[in-house]
Design an enzyme around this catalytic site. Structure first.
Site, PDB file in Angstrom:
ATOM      1  N   CYS A   1       0.835  -1.209   0.000  1.00  0.00           N
ATOM      2  CA  CYS A   1       0.000   0.000   0.000  1.00  0.00           C
ATOM      3  C   CYS A   1       0.866   1.255   0.000  1.00  0.00           C
ATOM      4  O   CYS A   1       1.838   1.328   0.749  1.00  0.00           O
ATOM      5  CB  CYS A   1      -0.837   0.033   1.270  1.00  0.00           C
ATOM      6  SG  CYS A   1      -2.561  -0.297   1.007  1.00  0.00           S
ATOM      7  N   HIS A   2       0.470   2.242  -0.792  1.00  0.00           N
ATOM      8  CA  HIS A   2       1.149   3.530  -0.753  1.00  0.00           C
ATOM      9  C   HIS A   2       0.734   4.295   0.501  1.00  0.00           C
ATOM     10  O   HIS A   2      -0.421   4.243   0.896  1.00  0.00           O
ATOM     11  CB  HIS A   2       0.758   4.360  -1.978  1.00  0.00           C
ATOM     12  CG  HIS A   2       1.214   3.758  -3.259  1.00  0.00           C
ATOM     13  ND1 HIS A   2       0.509   2.767  -3.892  1.00  0.00           N
ATOM     14  CD2 HIS A   2       2.315   3.982  -4.013  1.00  0.00           C
ATOM     15  CE1 HIS A   2       1.159   2.415  -4.989  1.00  0.00           C
ATOM     16  NE2 HIS A   2       2.258   3.127  -5.087  1.00  0.00           N
TER      17      HIS A   2
ATOM     18  N   MET B   1      -8.250   0.392   0.462  1.00  0.00           N
ATOM     19  CA  MET B   1      -7.654  -0.412   1.532  1.00  0.00           C
ATOM     20  C   MET B   1      -7.845   0.257   2.899  1.00  0.00           C
ATOM     21  O   MET B   1      -8.014  -0.424   3.910  1.00  0.00           O
ATOM     22  CB  MET B   1      -6.160  -0.659   1.273  1.00  0.00           C
ATOM     23  CG  MET B   1      -5.854  -1.489   0.031  1.00  0.00           C
ATOM     24  SD  MET B   1      -6.923  -2.929  -0.233  1.00  0.00           S
ATOM     25  CE  MET B   1      -6.658  -3.868   1.269  1.00  0.00           C
ATOM     26  N   GLU B   2      -7.818   1.581   2.901  1.00  0.00           N
ATOM     27  CA  GLU B   2      -8.021   2.310   4.149  1.00  0.00           C
ATOM     28  C   GLU B   2      -9.444   2.051   4.686  1.00  0.00           C
ATOM     29  O   GLU B   2      -9.637   1.842   5.892  1.00  0.00           O
ATOM     30  CB  GLU B   2      -7.823   3.822   3.926  1.00  0.00           C
ATOM     31  CG  GLU B   2      -6.368   4.260   3.865  1.00  0.00           C
ATOM     32  CD  GLU B   2      -5.622   3.805   2.606  1.00  0.00           C
ATOM     33  OE1 GLU B   2      -6.281   3.388   1.623  1.00  0.00           O
ATOM     34  OE2 GLU B   2      -4.378   3.855   2.610  1.00  0.00           O
TER      35      GLU B   2
ATOM     36  N   ASP C   1     -12.656  -7.820  20.752  1.00  0.00           N
ATOM     37  CA  ASP C   1     -11.781  -7.745  21.934  1.00  0.00           C
ATOM     38  C   ASP C   1     -12.554  -7.319  23.173  1.00  0.00           C
ATOM     39  O   ASP C   1     -12.368  -7.884  24.252  1.00  0.00           O
ATOM     40  CB  ASP C   1     -10.652  -6.749  21.665  1.00  0.00           C
ATOM     41  CG  ASP C   1      -9.708  -6.594  22.849  1.00  0.00           C
ATOM     42  OD1 ASP C   1      -9.270  -7.636  23.387  1.00  0.00           O
ATOM     43  OD2 ASP C   1      -9.389  -5.462  23.241  1.00  0.00           O
TER      44      ASP C   1
END
Lengths: 157, 157, 157, 157, 157, 157
Positions: free
Chosen positions: F75-76, F112-113, F127
């Site tokens: 990823c950039h 992707m973010e 969690d």
């Protein structure tokens, strides 16, 4: 002997050290950064008067030692218990010798931490002097010695 | 010529580049990791069959290039726009040559990113082979070439 | 008494704690963030209805406690075993009092983790309210108490 | 006026700045760390002779400025284009005044980066001197000035 | 039963585990990434010939496992002592099954580390194939099994 | 069509985007986390009274979006200019739907973010509730829509 980081699918894994003993471990690494004589003189002036390039390199090396497992993919996270770096200016070979010592009490050694500290310190010297010398070279980065763990003492001949 | 990273109090600063022009910039760095012939052969086998040490080194180098400003204290954060690493196995000198190329469009160059990629890849090779060879040495890490920016082309002689 | 973080070359080192005993350690730190009454009222509304600035500050403080050794150069990495933050709104002094408690079992204390949690929580409050109040001030960030380790109990008078 | 970081569900969001203009932005922040006179004297000695606590604090402040968006949850990532920190020793009030200046060209300001640099530098001074003085206090951390952006100049009265 | 991560002010805290016993702990997590048959075939070709998407996914999963406490706010930092990931290509359901195993010796388990490894590996597969398939879906990410700690064995039915 | 992330040596590279145009880009991703009805009720109570699990998940998702290029190897780095997450509780299917929106102005997209934000938020919910429900499953993480860039609009059917 076989590479230990490879799983059955032929891909990298983080080796299981959970059965290894916790011992006190130490590693010492060394490397050189070669430069022009003028660059070395500038750095020396800074350590005498003002503008200490090496104190920044020192901080970067210590911080990088703590980041090692974030940089080297198969490295175990380690709580290092001590880290120091010493610089020796060598005007005969126009280089700075960078020596790091890292300690921990743990299941795996600190060789990579010591080597990472040396390279980060070297890169920081490069960064801070590159305006006056782009031809510097980081060389001879080696593990000098490690103690502790199952394989015990290693000393580079 | 003076070191540019030093402020009036004699301490390090991040140099102000806000008046520099945004240009396309590229840097190429190279380094070698020397090892025993057996280690080099193990690595070569891995690239042919299974257990590719170099593909892990490749990933670590690219990820380290992105982390450069987190490792080198006075480095500007940079959005690199491309990064590649090439490995050349050399059985005459028992070494792997690591060459990285990094690109960006920005106000400051990517020399440190390219050099950081090379050293991280080298450290990763060391880490993955250290069970069979603790005497590897990372050497000759240099900037080969950079383009873009006010100072333009630099090529190592 | 001498500063302990300085090596023989006069540069910073990470102090060697490998001979220190592992003990349960706790540290409590506190700080204030002063603001306009209107800002404090906005934050209070948020905790009652919607838009809880303090729950974001809480998360940032806990996450920063975990990042302490990445922020403070000579800090040892520590596996904290617990962390909590409490906020007290004070309308007489137009401030929020931020109190953090951090625990670990280790060779070195968690004072810096507790202080880092307080400052990160304060900075986050500043960030989320700066559109309506740029004159906030973070003040009186102190270590209130620490237990464990060789030096034992410290309590601020 | 309303808090801007809250979405319709009453939870925090990162404010959309994609329509804001890219301008040159600068922020100056300041804070004090109060300590015993003896501690201040030790630090002064270090800056004259050896063991410069402030050069480590300087590095930590600059590195923390780069990490701001990783510490403050709703902060936008920013490529800062310059960062400097200046320390003023004040023997009348037994404090060190820490002043940071941060610059960028971007869609959002660097106020949080400047404030983060000041607090990290203060925490580092605390860390390196806590063996001799646990009662230090970080205080009066404020934004002195910011320029650039839609709201333009802010100067603290 | 009550949620354990909430303090008396109703905000999240990192649960205090300092009285928990250090035991050997292991967690196994699994997830699937569904894709077009053509994408799965491209990936398979890569594992046979060149361009192994899965070796990059493997590295990303292992590195993400180490970063878990930096991603999940209330997670304790953990020194994992081993991590491996296995990929199973399933041409009947056009998916890759991702299975991670994480180990540690500590006061708290590695469930989140195993789950984080699976999702990071899945996201990396997505990233490297998104130019040819934007409709991939990451699904069924679950904890399969965990051992160690006070609650002992858990196995998903 | 070919995978774009592979270099001539068959290893991963970060694709060169330096000739791509800077455009405004947006991506929307979605995922579900399935759980027991009792767990969902506990979470709902928290959003009404105290102990808002989802506000922590929100913060983690936004912070993870900023860390995407540190988690996904090829990823950039991207300076995201906005990020928000919305949660929808669904008592018919006993799930929470997580929808993220990310924006930037840049040479490469934020798919992707957005996907990373969804998975981090889901992992955080896991969690914080795993003490009462270890059988939760994160599923159906997909890209819903993206705009901007050379390939323009993508919408999932």
């Amino acid at each position: 002997m076989e590479l230990t980081h490879i799983n059955e699918q032929g891909r990298a894994k983080m080796v299981d050290v959970s059965k290894k003993q916790e011992t006190v471990r130490e590693a010492i690494a060394r490397g050189n950064i070669y430069m022009k004589k003028e660059t070395l003189e500038k750095i020396k002036e800074g350590t005498i008067k003002k503008g200490d390039v090496l104190s920044v390199a020192q901080v970067s090396g210590i911080m990088a030692a703590k980041k090692t497992s974030d940089i080297i993919p198969m490295c175990h996270p380690i709580m290092i218990s001590g880290c120091d770096i010493v610089f020796t200016l060598n005007f005969e070979e126009n280089k700075i010798e960078i020596t790091s010592t890292v300690k921990c009490t743990g299941q795996t050694g600190v060789e990579m931490e010591a080597l990472t500290a040396v390279t980060a310190a070297g890169l920081t010297i490069y960064d801070m002097c590159k305006a006056i010398d782009k031809e510097m070279a980081i060389s001879d980065v080696v593990l000098l010695k490690k103690t502790g763990g199952k394989t015990g003492l290693f000393e580079r001949k």
